[in-house]
Design an enzyme around this catalytic site. Structure first.
Site, PDB file in Angstrom:
ATOM      1  N   HIS A  64       0.869  -1.179  -0.100  1.00  0.00           N
ATOM      2  CA  HIS A  64       0.080  -0.056  -0.024  1.00  0.00           C
ATOM      3  C   HIS A  64       0.911   1.269  -0.116  1.00  0.00           C
ATOM      4  O   HIS A  64       2.016   1.084   0.715  1.00  0.00           O
ATOM      5  CB  HIS A  64      -0.893  -0.115   1.186  1.00  0.00           C
ATOM      6  CG  HIS A  64      -1.999  -0.856   1.108  1.00  0.00           C
ATOM      7  ND1 HIS A  64      -3.299  -1.201   1.977  1.00  0.00           N
ATOM      8  CD2 HIS A  64      -2.848  -1.123  -0.255  1.00  0.00           C
ATOM      9  CE1 HIS A  64      -3.992  -1.933   1.517  1.00  0.00           C
ATOM     10  NE2 HIS A  64      -3.706  -2.036   0.063  1.00  0.00           N
ATOM     11  N   ASP A  66       1.134   4.056   1.381  1.00  0.00           N
ATOM     12  CA  ASP A  66       1.761   4.754   2.567  1.00  0.00           C
ATOM     13  C   ASP A  66       2.958   4.141   3.356  1.00  0.00           C
ATOM     14  O   ASP A  66       3.466   4.665   4.060  1.00  0.00           O
ATOM     15  CB  ASP A  66       0.454   5.212   3.585  1.00  0.00           C
ATOM     16  CG  ASP A  66      -0.164   3.618   4.016  1.00  0.00           C
ATOM     17  OD1 ASP A  66      -0.433   3.037   2.986  1.00  0.00           O
ATOM     18  OD2 ASP A  66      -0.478   3.681   5.108  1.00  0.00           O
ATOM     19  N   HIS A  67       3.088   3.008   2.902  1.00  0.00           N
ATOM     20  CA  HIS A  67       4.097   2.046   3.479  1.00  0.00           C
ATOM     21  C   HIS A  67       5.309   1.778   2.464  1.00  0.00           C
ATOM     22  O   HIS A  67       6.386   1.272   2.824  1.00  0.00           O
ATOM     23  CB  HIS A  67       3.732   0.736   3.670  1.00  0.00           C
ATOM     24  CG  HIS A  67       2.848   0.687   4.939  1.00  0.00           C
ATOM     25  ND1 HIS A  67       2.962   0.209   6.248  1.00  0.00           N
ATOM     26  CD2 HIS A  67       1.349   1.017   4.853  1.00  0.00           C
ATOM     27  CE1 HIS A  67       1.918   0.306   6.982  1.00  0.00           C
ATOM     28  NE2 HIS A  67       1.049   1.005   6.221  1.00  0.00           N
ATOM     29  N   HIS A 139      -4.663  -8.739   6.435  1.00  0.00           N
ATOM     30  CA  HIS A 139      -5.080  -7.248   5.867  1.00  0.00           C
ATOM     31  C   HIS A 139      -5.817  -7.462   4.852  1.00  0.00           C
ATOM     32  O   HIS A 139      -6.156  -8.765   4.400  1.00  0.00           O
ATOM     33  CB  HIS A 139      -3.697  -6.515   5.653  1.00  0.00           C
ATOM     34  CG  HIS A 139      -4.056  -5.021   5.457  1.00  0.00           C
ATOM     35  ND1 HIS A 139      -5.077  -4.399   6.241  1.00  0.00           N
ATOM     36  CD2 HIS A 139      -3.596  -4.028   4.674  1.00  0.00           C
ATOM     37  CE1 HIS A 139      -5.054  -3.001   5.660  1.00  0.00           C
ATOM     38  NE2 HIS A 139      -4.051  -2.871   4.702  1.00  0.00           N
TER      39      HIS A 139
END
Length: 258
Positions: A64, A66-67, A139
């Site tokens: 993802h 943001d990571h 997740h």
């Protein structure tokens, strides 16, 4: 005796213009590990006195943005700076394609070797001081957590997951547990829907693993005042703190100090 240093470079859920995206730096002697690489990670490292050249291992939890969107700039900066040290990248399936496709599109050829390991479950010996257990979490995309053993110190990094019921032996009794705490308990249904945990979930995991210290991580930016989540967690695990940006934790002889 060497001290394990943990520096939270970013700890919040994503929002427009954020400079607090997930990443944690772990340093032990010459060993410098980066856990996730949110956008802007380089300048936050620099602010803490670390150059990208010192990072020898990057461990990505999942794909993802943001990571992971700070990873390619970090790779390029290492090359532009003339760093020749090999870089080891560990992540879930897809991390190799992400890196190689972007390098191809950017016409970027690093001046150092990059070793990429894709896995959902594996053990790695980084060197004689550092051993890593990778294990899957729950997740909405393939995601892994990391149990890192440095000398006699244990750090467990679990982000973006529904609360788990089973853990590998390597994750038991960590000195520091960093755990997804995106939502407060009253939003537990939303947490399950989006593949996240609440502060209470994180505290219960810390208690079940017999952790020494819990850091609430990846808290949603909807919570400007994070006291609610902290109080909720401390009902179930007293030694809990919020993983604020630039928080430093020093671990020596099985004791953690903020």
């Amino acid at each position: 005796m060497k001290t394990l240093k943990i520096i939270v470079l970013g700890a919040s859920g994503p929002y427009p213009g954020s400079d607090d995206l997930p990443s944690v730096l772990v340093a032990y002697g010459k060993n410098v590990i980066l856990l996730d690489a949110g956008e802007g990670v380089q300048h936050r490292m620099k602010k803490c006195g670390y150059s990208v050249a010192r990072v020898k291992t990057v461990m990505i939890s999942h794909l993802h943005g943001d990571h992971v969107l700070g990873l390619l700039p970090l790779l390029q900066s290492r090359s532009l700076g003339g760093c020749k040290d090999k870089l080891h990248i560990i992540g879930p399936p897809g991390i190799r394609e992400f890196i190689e496709d972007n390098m191809h599109l950017l016409k970027f050829e690093p001046v150092y070797d990059i070793v990429i390991d894709e896995t959902l479950k594996h053990e790695f010996t980084i060197n004689r001081d550092v051993h890593v257990q990778v294990f899957p979490v729950e997740h909405v995309v393939p995601t892994v957590a990391y149990a890192i053993h440095v000398s006699n110190i244990r750090l467990v990094y679990i982000t973006d997951t529904r609360p788990l019921n089973e853990f590998p032996e390597a994750a038991v009794e960590p000195d520091v547990l960093i755990h997804d705490s995106t939502f407060a308990y009253d939003m537990r249904d939303k947490a399950r829907e989006y593949g996240h945990s609440t502060s209470v979930d994180a505290a219960r995991v810390a208690a079940s693993l017999r952790a020494k210290l819990l850091l609430l991580y990846l808290i949603s930016p909807r919570y400007r005042n994070r006291i609610q989540l902290l109080f909720e967690a401390r009902r179930f695990f007293e030694n809990t703190y919020v993983a604020e940006q630039y928080l430093k934790v020093l671990v020596l002889k099985k004791s953690a100090k903020l």
